[in-house]
Each structure stands twice: as structure tokens, then as C-alpha cells.
Write an enzyme that holds these catalytic residues in place. Structure first.
Site, PDB file in Angstrom:
ATOM      1  N   ALA A 166       8.846  55.913  49.043  1.00 15.82           N
ATOM      2  CA  ALA A 166       9.496  54.652  48.697  1.00 15.82           C
ATOM      3  C   ALA A 166       9.452  53.758  49.930  1.00 15.82           C
ATOM      4  CB  ALA A 166      10.931  54.916  48.258  1.00 15.82           C
ATOM      5  N   GLY A 186       8.762  59.618  47.798  1.00 14.82           N
ATOM      6  CA  GLY A 186       8.473  59.058  46.480  1.00 14.82           C
ATOM      7  C   GLY A 186       7.016  59.219  46.079  1.00 14.82           C
ATOM      8  N   GLU A 239       6.842  62.575  44.662  1.00 13.35           N
ATOM      9  CA  GLU A 239       7.571  62.524  43.382  1.00 13.35           C
ATOM     10  C   GLU A 239       6.748  61.820  42.301  1.00 13.35           C
ATOM     11  OE1 GLU A 239      10.919  60.869  45.617  1.00 13.35           O
ATOM     12  OE2 GLU A 239      12.176  62.333  44.598  1.00 13.35           O
ATOM     13  N   GLU A 252      12.541  62.923  53.174  1.00 11.93           N
ATOM     14  CA  GLU A 252      13.715  62.034  53.122  1.00 11.93           C
ATOM     15  C   GLU A 252      14.842  62.480  54.049  1.00 11.93           C
ATOM     16  OE1 GLU A 252      12.039  63.129  50.446  1.00 11.93           O
ATOM     17  OE2 GLU A 252      11.844  61.520  48.954  1.00 11.93           O
TER      18      GLU A 252
HETATM   19  N1  CAA Z   1       7.784  52.650  53.699  1.00 11.77           N
HETATM   20  C1  CAA Z   1       7.431  51.531  54.325  1.00 11.77           C
HETATM   21  N2  CAA Z   1       6.417  51.454  55.206  1.00 11.77           N
HETATM   22  C2  CAA Z   1       5.739  52.587  55.470  1.00 11.77           C
HETATM   23  C3  CAA Z   1       6.063  53.805  54.845  1.00 11.77           C
HETATM   24  C4  CAA Z   1       7.137  53.814  53.920  1.00 11.77           C
HETATM   25  N3  CAA Z   1       7.504  54.922  53.243  1.00 11.77           N
HETATM   26  N4  CAA Z   1       5.239  54.767  55.326  1.00 11.77           N
HETATM   27  C5  CAA Z   1       4.410  54.155  56.192  1.00 11.77           C
HETATM   28  N5  CAA Z   1       4.717  52.844  56.299  1.00 11.77           N
HETATM   29  C6  CAA Z   1       4.053  51.837  57.135  1.00 11.77           C
HETATM   30  C7  CAA Z   1       4.415  52.027  58.589  1.00 11.77           C
HETATM   31  O1  CAA Z   1       5.660  51.425  58.855  1.00 11.77           O
HETATM   32  C8  CAA Z   1       3.264  51.324  59.270  1.00 11.77           C
HETATM   33  O2  CAA Z   1       3.490  49.936  59.194  1.00 11.77           O
HETATM   34  P1  CAA Z   1       3.140  49.002  60.483  1.00 11.77           P
HETATM   35  O3  CAA Z   1       1.642  49.143  60.635  1.00 11.77           O
HETATM   36  O4  CAA Z   1       3.567  47.649  60.039  1.00 11.77           O
HETATM   37  O5  CAA Z   1       3.903  49.566  61.625  1.00 11.77           O
HETATM   38  C9  CAA Z   1       2.086  51.635  58.348  1.00 11.77           C
HETATM   39  O6  CAA Z   1       2.660  52.019  57.083  1.00 11.77           O
HETATM   40  C10 CAA Z   1       1.228  52.780  58.833  1.00 11.77           C
HETATM   41  O7  CAA Z   1       2.072  53.889  59.087  1.00 11.77           O
HETATM   42  P2  CAA Z   1       2.131  54.657  60.524  1.00 11.77           P
HETATM   43  O8  CAA Z   1       1.750  53.737  61.603  1.00 11.77           O
HETATM   44  O9  CAA Z   1       3.466  55.312  60.608  1.00 11.77           O
HETATM   45  O10 CAA Z   1       0.962  55.703  60.297  1.00 11.77           O
HETATM   46  P3  CAA Z   1       0.860  57.169  60.942  1.00 11.77           P
HETATM   47  O11 CAA Z   1      -0.490  57.667  60.550  1.00 11.77           O
HETATM   48  O12 CAA Z   1       1.263  57.162  62.354  1.00 11.77           O
HETATM   49  O13 CAA Z   1       1.967  58.049  60.144  1.00 11.77           O
HETATM   50  C11 CAA Z   1       3.166  58.839  58.208  1.00 11.77           C
HETATM   51  C12 CAA Z   1       1.847  58.259  58.773  1.00 11.77           C
HETATM   52  C13 CAA Z   1       3.428  60.218  58.781  1.00 11.77           C
HETATM   53  C14 CAA Z   1       2.997  58.917  56.703  1.00 11.77           C
HETATM   54  C15 CAA Z   1       4.324  57.885  58.573  1.00 11.77           C
HETATM   55  O14 CAA Z   1       3.975  56.573  58.200  1.00 11.77           O
HETATM   56  C16 CAA Z   1       5.621  58.219  57.901  1.00 11.77           C
HETATM   57  O15 CAA Z   1       6.308  59.115  58.313  1.00 11.77           O
HETATM   58  N6  CAA Z   1       6.002  57.451  56.831  1.00 11.77           N
HETATM   59  C17 CAA Z   1       7.240  57.608  56.152  1.00 11.77           C
HETATM   60  C18 CAA Z   1       7.238  58.830  55.250  1.00 11.77           C
HETATM   61  C19 CAA Z   1       8.593  58.972  54.583  1.00 11.77           C
HETATM   62  O16 CAA Z   1       9.600  59.146  55.215  1.00 11.77           O
HETATM   63  N7  CAA Z   1       8.606  58.910  53.227  1.00 11.77           N
HETATM   64  C20 CAA Z   1       9.806  59.022  52.447  1.00 11.77           C
HETATM   65  C21 CAA Z   1      10.353  57.654  52.173  1.00 11.77           C
HETATM   66  S1  CAA Z   1      11.950  57.706  51.424  1.00 11.77           S
HETATM   67  C22 CAA Z   1      11.686  58.011  49.814  1.00 11.77           C
HETATM   68  O17 CAA Z   1      10.569  58.159  49.352  1.00 11.77           O
HETATM   69  C23 CAA Z   1      12.930  58.078  48.977  1.00 11.77           C
HETATM   70  C24 CAA Z   1      12.760  58.524  47.581  1.00 11.77           C
HETATM   71  O18 CAA Z   1      12.582  59.688  47.274  1.00 11.77           O
HETATM   72  C25 CAA Z   1      12.955  57.596  46.493  1.00 11.77           C
END
Ligand code: CAA
Length: 258
Positions: free
Chosen positions: A66, A109, A112, A132
Site C-alpha cells: 500500500a 498489500g 495481499e 507492515e
Molecule cells: N509506498 C510508497 N512508496 C514506495 C513504497 C510503498 N509501499 N515502496 C517503495 N516506494 C517508493 C520509495 O519511496 C522510492 O521512492 P523515491 O524514489 O521517491 O525515494 C521508490 O519507491 C523506490 O524504492 P526504494 O528506493 O526504497 O527501492 P529499494 O530497491 O531500495 O527498496 C523495497 C525496495 C525494499 C521494496 C523498499 O522500497 C521498501 O521497503 N518498500 C516498502 C515495503 C513495505 O513496507 N510495504 C508494506 C506497505 S504497508 C501495507 O501494504 C499495508 C497493507 O497491508 C494494506
């Protein structure tokens, strides 16, 4: 209607293809994307020319979860009153088979969403996880329930409580994914599976999906009874006559589609 901004919607013969397309955020699932995916799925579900659906992302990410930027400042009040994640629940009502073609990150998400699909096909570099907990929250689009049913309690607890990710091979061994293929073959394989399904007797396909889904609701006795009724109903379809007549006469069946 406006054309979608966050996804690409295409048709490949009898298969509907939805490509998540927010590359700058690794296909983070924001509310606009949720509405657009739902609209595309509903459109394909209502279209007799479509027999199966594929959802895919980019080579780098199916979806990284998400949209954290969109959620960061939200309050309980916003989430509760707007029911921000509600569109995703409606995927469960789509009657045609949905195949998730997963490459790269399928996190939170994104994992999911894959679990909301009927068949997951993963590329060798796919990574699944529910991170999460690292954000101070927990899965919110059914991860705690569907992942647990897919892989069992111990691994689900491991993923949900530690936030670690698993690769395609571990996901396959755990029963989360149906097939693992080289990255270069992912979309082709998913489309072939979808074309295969889409060519079959459409009411039987719908009944079969409904019957398998019944295994996740209610009792075994109820599921078996439901399956029996659907099985009997299949004999009311033209496709059953065609499929069995073709077998008896040693020819390939040709299922007619409206
Ligand atoms: N939401 C918003 N933006 C996201 C995102 C997310 N879930 N995941 C990645 N991005 C964005 C990053 O912020 C980054 O943006 P910028 O270039 O503007 O900084 C861009 O995508 C590229 O990501 P990274 O630079 O972080 O890329 P990386 O290769 O270094 O890492 C990753 C990749 C490990 C997937 C890392 O991006 C990450 O940890 N993302 C978040 C994963 C996460 O926590 N997901 C769960 C979200 S909560 C949820 O989903 C709730 C639910 O169940 C409903």
C-alpha cells in the site's frame, strides 16, 4: 469514462491483462490504483468475450505494498470513515479466474493482492513478504487471513511478525505460488495459463472457481454439498455436451463462447 492513470488495461484474445503502472513507487497501491484495478476487473468480469484475467507489475516490482506516502498522515478517523482499503475486498467477488504474474517485490498489500488472485505464478526473482510490522502496523488487505490459509500458521506468523521476505522457491515450497518460471518467461506463461482457462466451457470454469473458493469458507460438509450441486449444474451446459462428445469421438472439443 476517464482512461486509467495507474494501470494499463489490454485484451489478448479472450484474456484481460492489467499491468500495474506506477514505476516510480514500485507500483505502490494508492486509492486511485485500487479504484482503477476494480473498474478494470469488473469490466472484464461483465464481458462475455473475456474468459480469464492476468494481473502483473513490472520486472522490478509486482507491488511494494500500500502507498506509505498516502497513508502516513492518515488517522483512525480517515481510515474508518473512508474505508480506504475497501475496494480491494471486492476482488473476491470477481467470478472469472485471476492469475497474478509476480516478478520482483510482492510486499505488504502487493503480497495481499497476489493472494486475492486465484493462481500465483512467480518469476525466479520474486520476493514475498508482509513487512507492515516494520512500519508499526499489520497487514490490512487480508494478509493475516489469506496468507495463513495459504501457507499455514507457523510460516504466516514468521512473515507477519518478523517482516522478513521469502523468495520464489520458498514461496513455492510453502504452497503460496503455483509455478515458478524464469523472469523472461513470466508474462508468456501467465498468458498461456489464462488462454488455456479462457478456452474451456465458461460456466464450468466459473463453477470450478466457486467450488474451490468454497473450501475457504464454512465446513467441509457444506463445501462438498456445494460442489455436488455445481457438478450437477454443469450438465445443464452446452459445453459439457461438447466436451464429452468430443472425448467419446476422439476429437478436440470446441467450446462456444457468446
Ligand atoms: N509506498 C510508497 N512508496 C514506495 C513504497 C510503498 N509501499 N515502496 C517503495 N516506494 C517508493 C520509495 O519511496 C522510492 O521512492 P523515491 O524514489 O521517491 O525515494 C521508490 O519507491 C523506490 O524504492 P526504494 O528506493 O526504497 O527501492 P529499494 O530497491 O531500495 O527498496 C523495497 C525496495 C525494499 C521494496 C523498499 O522500497 C521498501 O521497503 N518498500 C516498502 C515495503 C513495505 O513496507 N510495504 C508494506 C506497505 S504497508 C501495507 O501494504 C499495508 C497493507 O497491508 C494494506
Amino acid at each position: 469514462t476517464e482512461s486509467p492513470e495507474t494501470i494499463i488495461v489490454e485484451r489478448r484474445e479472450r484474456v484481460g491483462l492489467i499491468t500495474l503502472n506506477r514505476p516510480k513507487s514500485l507500483n505502490a497501491l494508492n486509492s486511485r490504483l485500487a479504484v482503477e484495478v476494480l473498474a478494470a476487473l469488473n469490466g472484464f468480469d461483465a464481458d462475455a468475450q473475456i474468459g480469464a484475467i492476468v494481473i502483473t507489475g513490472s520486472p522490478r516490482a509486482f507491488a511494494a505494498g500500500a502507498d506509505i506516502a498516502e497513508m502516513a498522515e492518515k488517522s483512525f478517523f480517515n481510515f474508518y470513515m473512508d474505508d480506504f482499503l475497501a475496494p480491494w475486498d471486492k476482488i473476491a467477488a470477481i467470478s472469472k479466474p485471476i492469475i497474478a504474474a509476480v516478478s520482483g517485490f510482492a510486499l505488504g498489500g502487493g503480497c495481499e493482492l497476489a493472494l486475492l488472485c486465484d493462481i500465483i505464478i512467480a518469476s525466479e526473482d520474486a520476493q514475498f513478504g508482509q513487512p507492515e510490522i516494520k512500519l508499526g502496523i499489520l497487514p490490512g488487505i487480508g494478509g493475516s487471513q489469506r496468507l495463513t490459509r495459504a501457507v499455514g500458521k507457523s510460516l504466516a506468523m514468521d512473515l507477519v511478525l518478523t517482516g522478513r521476505t521469502i523468495g520464489a522457491a520458498e514461496a513455492k515450497a510453502a504452497g503460496l505460488v503455483a509455478r515458478v518460471v524464469p523472469a523472461a518467461d513470466l508474462l508468456q506463461t501467465a498468458l498461456e495459463v489464462a488462454h488455456t482457462i479462457a478456452a474451456y466451457n465458461a460456466p464450468a470454469v466459473k463453477m470450478a472457481k466457486e467450488a474451490v473458493n468454497r473450501a475457504f469458507e464454512g465446513s467441509l460438509a457444506d463445501g462438498l454439498r456445494h460442489e455436488r450441486l455445481l457438478f450437477q449444474s454443469a450438465f445443464a451446459t452446452e459445453g459439457q455436451k461438447e466436451g464429452m462428445n468430443a472425448f467419446v469421438n476422439k476429437r478436440a472439443p470446441v467450446f462456444r463462447h457468446r
